[in-house]
Scaffold this motif. Structure first.
Motif, mmCIF file in Angstrom:
data_model
loop_
_atom_site.group_PDB
_atom_site.id
_atom_site.type_symbol
_atom_site.label_atom_id
_atom_site.label_comp_id
_atom_site.label_asym_id
_atom_site.label_seq_id
_atom_site.Cartn_x
_atom_site.Cartn_y
_atom_site.Cartn_z
ATOM 1 N N GLU A 22 0.827 -1.209 0.000
ATOM 2 C CA GLU A 22 0.000 0.000 0.000
ATOM 3 C C GLU A 22 0.860 1.257 0.000
ATOM 4 N N HIS A 23 1.988 1.201 0.655
ATOM 5 C CA HIS A 23 2.906 2.352 0.693
ATOM 6 C C HIS A 23 3.362 2.702 -0.725
ATOM 7 N N TYR A 24 3.770 1.693 -1.477
ATOM 8 C CA TYR A 24 4.245 1.932 -2.832
ATOM 9 C C TYR A 24 3.115 2.345 -3.763
ATOM 10 N N ILE A 25 1.935 1.754 -3.595
ATOM 11 C CA ILE A 25 0.794 2.121 -4.433
ATOM 12 C C ILE A 25 0.441 3.584 -4.205
ATOM 13 N N GLY A 26 0.482 4.021 -2.936
ATOM 14 C CA GLY A 26 0.210 5.426 -2.635
ATOM 15 C C GLY A 26 1.211 6.349 -3.298
ATOM 16 N N GLU A 27 2.494 5.984 -3.259
ATOM 17 C CA GLU A 27 3.522 6.812 -3.908
ATOM 18 C C GLU A 27 3.309 6.880 -5.416
ATOM 19 N N ILE A 28 2.959 5.762 -6.021
ATOM 20 C CA ILE A 28 2.737 5.721 -7.472
ATOM 21 C C ILE A 28 1.514 6.539 -7.842
ATOM 22 N N ARG A 29 0.455 6.431 -7.027
ATOM 23 C CA ARG A 29 -0.772 7.190 -7.287
ATOM 24 C C ARG A 29 -0.489 8.694 -7.173
ATOM 25 N N GLU A 30 0.257 9.106 -6.141
ATOM 26 C CA GLU A 30 0.582 10.511 -5.951
ATOM 27 C C GLU A 30 1.436 11.050 -7.096
ATOM 28 N N ALA A 31 2.290 10.210 -7.653
ATOM 29 C CA ALA A 31 3.137 10.638 -8.772
ATOM 30 C C ALA A 31 2.355 10.749 -10.074
ATOM 31 N N GLY A 32 1.111 10.262 -10.099
ATOM 32 C CA GLY A 32 0.265 10.391 -11.278
ATOM 33 C C GLY A 32 0.406 9.280 -12.291
ATOM 34 N N TYR A 33 0.953 8.161 -11.885
ATOM 35 C CA TYR A 33 1.135 7.057 -12.826
ATOM 36 C C TYR A 33 -0.074 6.125 -12.909
ATOM 37 N N LEU A 34 -1.019 6.252 -11.985
ATOM 38 C CA LEU A 34 -2.210 5.398 -12.019
ATOM 39 C C LEU A 34 -3.417 6.209 -12.466
ATOM 40 N N ILE A 35 -4.318 5.564 -13.182
ATOM 41 C CA ILE A 35 -5.564 6.207 -13.587
ATOM 42 C C ILE A 35 -6.462 6.283 -12.361
ATOM 43 N N PRO A 36 -7.068 7.434 -12.098
ATOM 44 C CA PRO A 36 -7.948 7.545 -10.936
ATOM 45 C C PRO A 36 -9.095 6.537 -11.010
ATOM 46 N N ASP A 37 -9.548 6.093 -9.842
ATOM 47 C CA ASP A 37 -10.615 5.093 -9.793
ATOM 48 C C ASP A 37 -11.901 5.580 -10.449
ATOM 49 N N ASP A 38 -12.191 6.883 -10.389
ATOM 50 C CA ASP A 38 -13.442 7.404 -10.934
ATOM 51 C C ASP A 38 -13.299 7.883 -12.379
ATOM 52 N N TYR A 39 -12.244 7.513 -13.058
ATOM 53 C CA TYR A 39 -12.010 7.947 -14.432
ATOM 54 C C TYR A 39 -13.111 7.446 -15.358
ATOM 55 N N LEU A 40 -13.443 6.184 -15.271
ATOM 56 C CA LEU A 40 -14.543 5.624 -16.060
ATOM 57 C C LEU A 40 -15.743 5.430 -15.147
ATOM 58 N N ILE A 41 -16.817 6.123 -15.452
ATOM 59 C CA ILE A 41 -18.014 5.989 -14.616
ATOM 60 C C ILE A 41 -18.674 4.653 -14.895
ATOM 61 N N GLU A 42 -18.807 4.322 -16.153
ATOM 62 C CA GLU A 42 -19.406 3.040 -16.533
ATOM 63 C C GLU A 42 -18.478 2.382 -17.549
ATOM 64 N N PRO A 43 -18.385 1.083 -17.491
ATOM 65 C CA PRO A 43 -17.578 0.405 -18.509
ATOM 66 C C PRO A 43 -18.179 0.627 -19.898
ATOM 67 N N VAL A 44 -17.344 0.812 -20.852
ATOM 68 C CA VAL A 44 -17.790 1.015 -22.227
ATOM 69 C C VAL A 44 -17.964 -0.359 -22.862
ATOM 70 N N PRO A 45 -19.198 -0.681 -23.344
ATOM 71 C CA PRO A 45 -19.381 -2.004 -23.956
ATOM 72 C C PRO A 45 -18.693 -2.054 -25.325
ATOM 73 N N LEU A 46 -18.159 -3.211 -25.609
ATOM 74 C CA LEU A 46 -17.556 -3.403 -26.910
ATOM 75 C C LEU A 46 -18.637 -3.773 -27.914
ATOM 76 N N THR A 47 -18.701 -3.027 -28.976
ATOM 77 C CA THR A 47 -19.679 -3.308 -30.025
ATOM 78 C C THR A 47 -18.942 -3.427 -31.345
ATOM 79 N N PHE A 48 -19.409 -4.342 -32.130
ATOM 80 C CA PHE A 48 -18.809 -4.542 -33.435
ATOM 81 C C PHE A 48 -19.868 -4.310 -34.502
ATOM 82 N N ASP A 49 -19.676 -3.284 -35.287
ATOM 83 C CA ASP A 49 -20.608 -2.984 -36.374
ATOM 84 C C ASP A 49 -20.183 -3.783 -37.597
ATOM 85 N N GLU A 50 -21.147 -4.421 -38.209
ATOM 86 C CA GLU A 50 -20.841 -5.206 -39.394
ATOM 87 C C GLU A 50 -21.206 -4.500 -40.637
#
Length: 120
Positions: free
Chosen positions: A92-120
């Motif tokens: 957790e110590h290292y994860i906190g340092e990495i998060r503070e440095a901006g290397y992780l995507i914030p947890d609230d970045y995606l509100i909803e998962p984007v469904p994969l759709t394939f148009d034919e």
């Protein structure tokens, strides 16, 4: 035991060194932590060839000096390294340092998962 690489060379002599159980255990432990395997206590190590043992000659001198006791690999490390490897910081110590440095995507970045759709 033979202390040379070429047995065929008649100029080299065989050393008459008795078995040393303390050194045998110490070398087994060092081999296990550096190359991977089980140490003298049966603990499995993954192997870490980056470990350094600056105090090795103090705690495990070469023959003919006697070794009275082997206190484990941490006794051969520097005090700082021994403290780090005996009691590593939690992930957790290292994860906190990495998060503070901006290397992780914030947890609230995606509100909803984007469904994969394939148009034919």
């Amino acid at each position: 035991s033979l202390a040379f690489s070429s047995v065929d060379d008649p100029t080299q002599k065989e050393l008459n060194t008795p078995s040393d159980p303390i050194r045998e255990v110490a070398y087994m432990d060092l081999d296990a932590v550096l190359r991977g395997g089980k140490d003298s206590q049966g603990i499995r190590h993954e192997g870490n060839h980056f470990l350094r043992f600056p105090r090795l000659n103090e705690v495990l001198p070469l023959p003919p000096k006697e070794v009275t006791q082997w206190e484990g690999i941490y006794s051969a490390m520097s005090p700082n390294d021994a403290a780090y490897y005996q009691d590593p910081l939690p992930a957790e110590h290292y994860i906190g340092e990495i998060r503070e440095a901006g290397y992780l995507i914030p947890d609230d970045y995606l509100i909803e998962p984007v469904p994969l759709t394939f148009d034919e």
